[in-house]
Write a protein that holds these residues in place. Structure first.
Motif, PDB file in Angstrom:
ATOM      1  N   LEU A 194       0.819  -1.219   0.000  1.00  0.00           N
ATOM      2  CA  LEU A 194       0.000   0.000   0.000  1.00  0.00           C
ATOM      3  C   LEU A 194       0.851   1.266   0.000  1.00  0.00           C
ATOM      4  O   LEU A 194       0.385   2.320  -0.425  1.00  0.00           O
ATOM      5  N   LYS A 195       2.084   1.138   0.461  1.00  0.00           N
ATOM      6  CA  LYS A 195       2.979   2.317   0.468  1.00  0.00           C
ATOM      7  C   LYS A 195       3.186   2.849  -0.938  1.00  0.00           C
ATOM      8  O   LYS A 195       3.409   4.033  -1.151  1.00  0.00           O
ATOM      9  N   GLU A 196       3.127   1.948  -1.919  1.00  0.00           N
ATOM     10  CA  GLU A 196       3.357   2.358  -3.317  1.00  0.00           C
ATOM     11  C   GLU A 196       2.136   3.041  -3.942  1.00  0.00           C
ATOM     12  O   GLU A 196       2.234   3.673  -4.973  1.00  0.00           O
ATOM     13  N   LEU A 197       0.961   2.856  -3.301  1.00  0.00           N
ATOM     14  CA  LEU A 197      -0.264   3.382  -3.921  1.00  0.00           C
ATOM     15  C   LEU A 197      -0.412   4.877  -3.701  1.00  0.00           C
ATOM     16  O   LEU A 197      -0.261   5.358  -2.587  1.00  0.00           O
ATOM     17  N   LYS A 198      -0.740   5.586  -4.774  1.00  0.00           N
ATOM     18  CA  LYS A 198      -1.015   7.024  -4.663  1.00  0.00           C
ATOM     19  C   LYS A 198      -2.488   7.234  -5.007  1.00  0.00           C
ATOM     20  O   LYS A 198      -3.025   6.545  -5.852  1.00  0.00           O
ATOM     21  N   GLY A 199      -3.126   8.180  -4.351  1.00  0.00           N
ATOM     22  CA  GLY A 199      -4.517   8.489  -4.668  1.00  0.00           C
ATOM     23  C   GLY A 199      -5.476   7.842  -3.683  1.00  0.00           C
ATOM     24  O   GLY A 199      -5.065   7.253  -2.683  1.00  0.00           O
ATOM     25  N   SER A 200      -6.779   7.957  -3.982  1.00  0.00           N
ATOM     26  CA  SER A 200      -7.798   7.502  -3.016  1.00  0.00           C
ATOM     27  C   SER A 200      -7.959   5.977  -3.053  1.00  0.00           C
ATOM     28  O   SER A 200      -7.775   5.330  -4.089  1.00  0.00           O
ATOM     29  N   ILE A 201      -8.313   5.433  -1.893  1.00  0.00           N
ATOM     30  CA  ILE A 201      -8.528   3.981  -1.776  1.00  0.00           C
ATOM     31  C   ILE A 201      -9.969   3.726  -1.348  1.00  0.00           C
ATOM     32  O   ILE A 201     -10.432   4.217  -0.316  1.00  0.00           O
ATOM     33  N   GLY A 202     -10.677   2.950  -2.164  1.00  0.00           N
ATOM     34  CA  GLY A 202     -12.011   2.484  -1.793  1.00  0.00           C
ATOM     35  C   GLY A 202     -11.877   1.059  -1.274  1.00  0.00           C
ATOM     36  O   GLY A 202     -11.119   0.260  -1.834  1.00  0.00           O
ATOM     37  N   PHE A 203     -12.591   0.755  -0.198  1.00  0.00           N
ATOM     38  CA  PHE A 203     -12.441  -0.565   0.437  1.00  0.00           C
ATOM     39  C   PHE A 203     -13.804  -1.253   0.561  1.00  0.00           C
ATOM     40  O   PHE A 203     -14.782  -0.648   1.013  1.00  0.00           O
ATOM     41  N   VAL A 204     -13.846  -2.515   0.163  1.00  0.00           N
ATOM     42  CA  VAL A 204     -15.083  -3.307   0.280  1.00  0.00           C
ATOM     43  C   VAL A 204     -14.783  -4.575   1.075  1.00  0.00           C
ATOM     44  O   VAL A 204     -14.250  -5.551   0.531  1.00  0.00           O
ATOM     45  N   PRO A 205     -15.094  -4.584   2.371  1.00  0.00           N
ATOM     46  CA  PRO A 205     -14.881  -5.807   3.162  1.00  0.00           C
ATOM     47  C   PRO A 205     -16.013  -6.812   2.922  1.00  0.00           C
ATOM     48  O   PRO A 205     -17.190  -6.428   2.944  1.00  0.00           O
ATOM     49  N   THR A 206     -15.661  -8.075   2.694  1.00  0.00           N
ATOM     50  CA  THR A 206     -16.686  -9.102   2.450  1.00  0.00           C
ATOM     51  C   THR A 206     -16.271 -10.423   3.106  1.00  0.00           C
ATOM     52  O   THR A 206     -15.122 -10.586   3.518  1.00  0.00           O
ATOM     53  N   MET A 207     -17.242 -11.351   3.131  1.00  0.00           N
ATOM     54  CA  MET A 207     -16.938 -12.720   3.558  1.00  0.00           C
ATOM     55  C   MET A 207     -16.910 -13.657   2.349  1.00  0.00           C
ATOM     56  O   MET A 207     -16.956 -14.883   2.500  1.00  0.00           O
ATOM     57  N   GLY A 208     -16.854 -13.083   1.145  1.00  0.00           N
ATOM     58  CA  GLY A 208     -16.718 -13.907  -0.050  1.00  0.00           C
ATOM     59  C   GLY A 208     -18.009 -14.534  -0.522  1.00  0.00           C
ATOM     60  O   GLY A 208     -19.090 -14.122  -0.121  1.00  0.00           O
ATOM     61  N   ALA A 209     -17.885 -15.552  -1.405  1.00  0.00           N
ATOM     62  CA  ALA A 209     -19.036 -16.121  -2.122  1.00  0.00           C
ATOM     63  C   ALA A 209     -19.775 -14.950  -2.786  1.00  0.00           C
ATOM     64  O   ALA A 209     -20.967 -14.730  -2.576  1.00  0.00           O
ATOM     65  N   LEU A 210     -19.011 -14.201  -3.562  1.00  0.00           N
ATOM     66  CA  LEU A 210     -19.480 -12.910  -4.073  1.00  0.00           C
ATOM     67  C   LEU A 210     -20.664 -13.063  -5.023  1.00  0.00           C
ATOM     68  O   LEU A 210     -20.734 -13.987  -5.821  1.00  0.00           O
ATOM     69  N   HIS A 211     -21.598 -12.110  -4.915  1.00  0.00           N
ATOM     70  CA  HIS A 211     -22.765 -12.064  -5.804  1.00  0.00           C
ATOM     71  C   HIS A 211     -22.934 -10.615  -6.267  1.00  0.00           C
ATOM     72  O   HIS A 211     -22.119  -9.746  -5.927  1.00  0.00           O
ATOM     73  N   GLN A 212     -24.021 -10.364  -6.996  1.00  0.00           N
ATOM     74  CA  GLN A 212     -24.217  -9.018  -7.571  1.00  0.00           C
ATOM     75  C   GLN A 212     -24.349  -7.940  -6.490  1.00  0.00           C
ATOM     76  O   GLN A 212     -24.081  -6.763  -6.752  1.00  0.00           O
ATOM     77  N   GLY A 213     -24.779  -8.321  -5.295  1.00  0.00           N
ATOM     78  CA  GLY A 213     -24.844  -7.356  -4.189  1.00  0.00           C
ATOM     79  C   GLY A 213     -23.451  -6.850  -3.865  1.00  0.00           C
ATOM     80  O   GLY A 213     -23.196  -5.635  -3.847  1.00  0.00           O
ATOM     81  N   HIS A 214     -22.512  -7.784  -3.658  1.00  0.00           N
ATOM     82  CA  HIS A 214     -21.121  -7.386  -3.407  1.00  0.00           C
ATOM     83  C   HIS A 214     -20.572  -6.585  -4.594  1.00  0.00           C
ATOM     84  O   HIS A 214     -19.896  -5.584  -4.424  1.00  0.00           O
ATOM     85  N   LEU A 215     -20.892  -7.090  -5.797  1.00  0.00           N
ATOM     86  CA  LEU A 215     -20.317  -6.444  -6.993  1.00  0.00           C
ATOM     87  C   LEU A 215     -20.800  -5.010  -7.159  1.00  0.00           C
ATOM     88  O   LEU A 215     -20.073  -4.160  -7.675  1.00  0.00           O
ATOM     89  N   SER A 216     -22.019  -4.725  -6.685  1.00  0.00           N
ATOM     90  CA  SER A 216     -22.508  -3.340  -6.793  1.00  0.00           C
ATOM     91  C   SER A 216     -21.662  -2.420  -5.905  1.00  0.00           C
ATOM     92  O   SER A 216     -21.368  -1.290  -6.273  1.00  0.00           O
ATOM     93  N   LEU A 217     -21.245  -2.915  -4.740  1.00  0.00           N
ATOM     94  CA  LEU A 217     -20.356  -2.119  -3.867  1.00  0.00           C
ATOM     95  C   LEU A 217     -18.992  -1.935  -4.544  1.00  0.00           C
ATOM     96  O   LEU A 217     -18.427  -0.839  -4.556  1.00  0.00           O
ATOM     97  N   ILE A 218     -18.493  -3.024  -5.117  1.00  0.00           N
ATOM     98  CA  ILE A 218     -17.168  -2.990  -5.756  1.00  0.00           C
ATOM     99  C   ILE A 218     -17.181  -2.009  -6.949  1.00  0.00           C
ATOM    100  O   ILE A 218     -16.294  -1.171  -7.088  1.00  0.00           O
ATOM    101  N   LYS A 219     -18.259  -2.104  -7.758  1.00  0.00           N
ATOM    102  CA  LYS A 219     -18.342  -1.217  -8.940  1.00  0.00           C
ATOM    103  C   LYS A 219     -18.379   0.245  -8.518  1.00  0.00           C
ATOM    104  O   LYS A 219     -17.738   1.100  -9.130  1.00  0.00           O
TER     105      LYS A 219
END
Ligand code: AMP
Length: 273
Positions: free
Chosen positions: A14-39
């Motif tokens: 993360l030290k190398e990353l410049k700019g804003s960071i968006g974070f989506v914590p999940t427990m996996g088994a991803l579905h469109q609900g998770h993907l809407s947050l990610i998008k």
């Protein structure tokens, strides 16, 4: 997309990353609900970090920790297609320590509804979210309104502990019949899926009552109870958005929440009025 499970490697990377960071914590088994947050995060930030961790400390001893759906390979593909910058997949040993410092959920908000049925659940949620926030140091973190009480409690933690993170609430994603998407829907048989639709149906009927001008909370709760029968209902409640009791429905400040069991699967859903 980078995939890391070691917290130290994550910090270095993360030290190398410049700019804003968006974070989506999940427990996996991803579905469109998770993907809407990610998008949403990908759209609003320079980098998006997703975590996948089935957090043992938020499960009670009798709950589904061992059977919770795990589909890491498919999740990796989905994250990569969604242009996630970094996927963090720690193990329990990576995140937790012997006799460690912990966090407690607020004694009122953390012990009603979900917290009443699942005492200490929100302690575990806050413990892991705080660790993840400290590792990822996001500009913004994305949470679904599906877990409305969790969202409220995380917002409270950010406020109470003066964290410099913007919490972004995201709309509930449903299937074409109205069922709120959830990783736990994988437990439902086809027959049970039909029964589960009673939950969104009850919320829809309740919101129709509100549109008609009905502000009588008892009547709305009764109507939901009838619609949900014969499911085992843990709660079907109209509350203020801060989860305190209301005398009369307040448009713009109310939330209608349901928790019901379909077979052995416990499902939650809600609508913001
Ligand atoms: P989970 O993997 O169940 O811990 O969920 C991770 C995040 O996705 C949480 O912020 C949830 O509220 C959110 N989420 C889960 N299901 C949905 C859904 N159907 N619509 C929107 N967000 C969701």
């Amino acid at each position: 997309m980078k995939i890391l499970s070691n917290p130290k490697e994550l910090l270095t990377s993360l030290k190398e990353l410049k700019g804003s960071i968006g974070f989506v914590p999940t427990m996996g088994a991803l579905h469109q609900g998770h993907l809407s947050l990610i998008k949403k995060s990908v759209m609003e930030n320079d980098h998006t970090i997703v975590s996948i961790f089935v957090n043992p400390t938020q499960f009670l001893p009798n709950e589904d920790l061992s059977t919770y759906p795990r589909r890491l390979e498919a999740d990796i593909k989905l994250c990569s297609l969604a242009k996630v910058s970094l996927l963090f997949t720690p193990s329990y040993e990576d995140l937790y320590f012997e006799d460690e410092v912990t966090l407690c959920a607020p004694s009122k908000l953390g012990y009603v509804l979900e917290g009443f049925s699942r005492p200490s659940h929100f302690d575990g949620v806050l413990r892991v979210i705080m660790k993840l926030f400290n590792l990822v140091k996001p500009t913004r973190a994305y949470f679904g309104k599906k877990d409305a009480q969790q969202l409220k409690i995380v917002e409270k933690m950010v406020n109470d502990l003066f964290l410099n993170i913007e919490i972004i609430p995201c709309e509930i994603i449903r299937d074409e019949e109205g069922l709120a998407l959830s990783s736990r829907n994988a437990y439902l048989s086809n027959e049970e899926k039909k029964d589960a639709l009673k939950i969104s149906k009850a919320l829809e009927l309740a919101s129709k009552e509100v549109v008609k001008g009905n502000k009588d909370i008892k009547k709305i709760e009764e109507l939901m109870g009838k619609t949900l029968a014969p499911l085992k209902v843990e709660y079907a409640k109209v509350l203020r958005r801060d989860f305190t009791a209301l005398n009369e429905l307040e448009i713009g400040n109310s939330i209608i929440l349901i928790c019901a069991h379909v077979g052995s699967t416990r499902l939650i859903d809600n609508i913001w009025i």
